[in-house]
Write a protein that holds these residues in place. Structure first.
Motif, short mmCIF file in Angstrom:
data_model
loop_
_atom_site.label_atom_id
_atom_site.label_comp_id
_atom_site.label_asym_id
_atom_site.label_seq_id
_atom_site.Cartn_x
_atom_site.Cartn_y
_atom_site.Cartn_z
N ASP A 55 0.92 -0.89 -0.18
CA ASP A 55 0.53 -0.24 0.14
C ASP A 55 0.62 1.27 -0.34
O ASP A 55 1.50 1.78 1.20
N PRO A 56 0.95 2.33 -1.47
CA PRO A 56 1.70 3.89 -1.46
C PRO A 56 0.57 4.05 -1.10
O PRO A 56 0.90 5.85 -1.74
N VAL A 57 -0.45 4.61 -0.51
CA VAL A 57 -1.66 4.93 -0.44
C VAL A 57 -2.49 5.74 1.07
O VAL A 57 -2.37 7.14 1.21
N GLY A 58 -2.23 4.95 1.79
CA GLY A 58 -2.31 5.39 3.12
C GLY A 58 -3.53 5.80 3.67
O GLY A 58 -4.42 5.59 2.74
N GLY A 59 -3.79 6.21 4.22
CA GLY A 59 -5.40 6.95 4.98
C GLY A 59 -6.76 6.17 4.87
O GLY A 59 -6.16 4.98 5.16
N GLN A 60 -7.49 6.71 4.40
CA GLN A 60 -8.39 5.22 4.70
C GLN A 60 -8.78 4.82 3.66
O GLN A 60 -9.29 3.36 3.91
#
Length: 330
Positions: free
Chosen positions: A222-227
């Motif tokens: 996951d290079p996105v993070g957040g919700q």
């Protein structure tokens, strides 16, 4: 004797901000142990931010961005490197507080330099770049924590980006059943071409707002993070792991402890910037060997010249690319 250098120069004063390719005096380059003639670099999200006056990456101007480079050693005060040797530099302060790879020449500390492994070209090294190294490090950490091809599907979020795309390709090479997630409806053919078995939407990843949802994947990159990361954690199988390396979806993580204490899920933080040199060298050799996907060249969105970089950075900032933008410097 080198007197002048062509470089992408970011300049800012009280009245003006500019991003242009300029000829600068060689003496303007920072000091370092190893002088490198740069062959290739690339455009990463961090590089694009460095060309944005609100990007909060560059602390002092003028500045040369470029967090990646590959090229030939011109001279070295470090005995580990010699004239003509092919090398790679990623991470550390390159392109952040130290003039980067979007320049004909770069001068860097010897501790930052990695010899180019056999079975990898200077061009291929920059198809990987920092993004590819981060993807490879993520997969290594997952496997160190028990992830295996026979245990189930692996999710990759942000799959059309640099980290995501390389992760899809490497996982496929290693025999994993890869599910790629993207917010781009037109990306399915590209993602299947580089190794995804299944392509799902960002909304499908985020569906369900319970702390624990149906267990779908043994692991995730996951290079996105957040919700979105919170949603991924709720759907990881018992004992599985998530390797997180980015925050394009936000730095907050609105989750609970339930995935960790009821399913034994591991959340693995990935930092490719200050990865120890011994591990860095070893991993680059793996990226040139057992990790190297046959689809590596297909990860290139396009190859451009240094002169074309000012126009290209906006496409990275606005997520209009599939894969990597390779920069042919010299």
């Amino acid at each position: 004797m080198i007197t002048n250098v062509n470089a992408l120069l970011v300049e800012k004063n009280l009245e003006e901000f500019s991003v242009t390719v300029k000829t600068i005096p060689f003496e303007q380059l920072p000091t370092g142990d190893v002088l490198i003639k740069v062959a290739y670099s690339s455009i990463n999200y961090k590089d694009a931010l460095a060309t944005d006056p609100e990007g909060k990456i560059v602390k002092s101007y003028p500045f040369v961005p470029g967090i990646d480079l590959s090229g030939h050693v011109v001279s070295s005060a470090d005995s580990r490197f010699h004239e003509g040797q092919k090398v790679i530099v990623t991470g550390y302060e390159l392109g952040v507080s130290h003039y980067g790879g979007l320049s004909e020449y770069a001068c860097v500390p010897g501790e930052w330099v990695v010899p180019l492994p056999e079975n990898l070209t200077l061009k291929e090294a920059m198809i990987y770049g920092t993004a590819g190294f981060t993807a490879a490090l993520s997969i290594k950490r997952l496997e160190d924590n028990g992830v295996l091809p026979q245990k189930g599907k692996v999710l990759v979020t942000g799959a059309t980006g640099g980290v995501g795309g390389v992760a899809v390709a490497i996982l496929n090479k290693k025999g994993y059943d890869v599910t790629a997630s993207t917010g781009k409806s037109q990306a399915e053919d590209y993602l299947k071409l580089i190794g995804a078995k299944e392509v799902i939407t960002r909304d499908e990843v985020q569906a369900g707002n319970k702390p624990l949802n149906k267990q779908l994947w043994q692991a995730a990159v996951d290079p996105v993070g957040g919700q979105q990361l919170a949603s991924v954690l709720s759907k990881i199988m018992y004992g599985g792991s998530v390797a997180v390396s980015g925050l394009t979806g936000g730095s907050n993580l609105p989750t609970t402890v339930l995935p960790f204490i009821l399913r034994g899920v591991n959340l693995l933080g990935i930092d490719s910037v200050y990865c120890p040199q011994e591990e860095r060298n070893h991993l680059w050799k793996e990226m040139a060997g057992e990790m190297k996907p046959a689809t590596l060249e297909k990860l290139i969105d396009r190859e451009i010249s240094l002169q074309e970089v000012p126009e290209a950075v906006s496409t990275v900032l606005h997520s209009k690319t599939f894969g990597r933008i390779l920069v042919r410097v010299s």
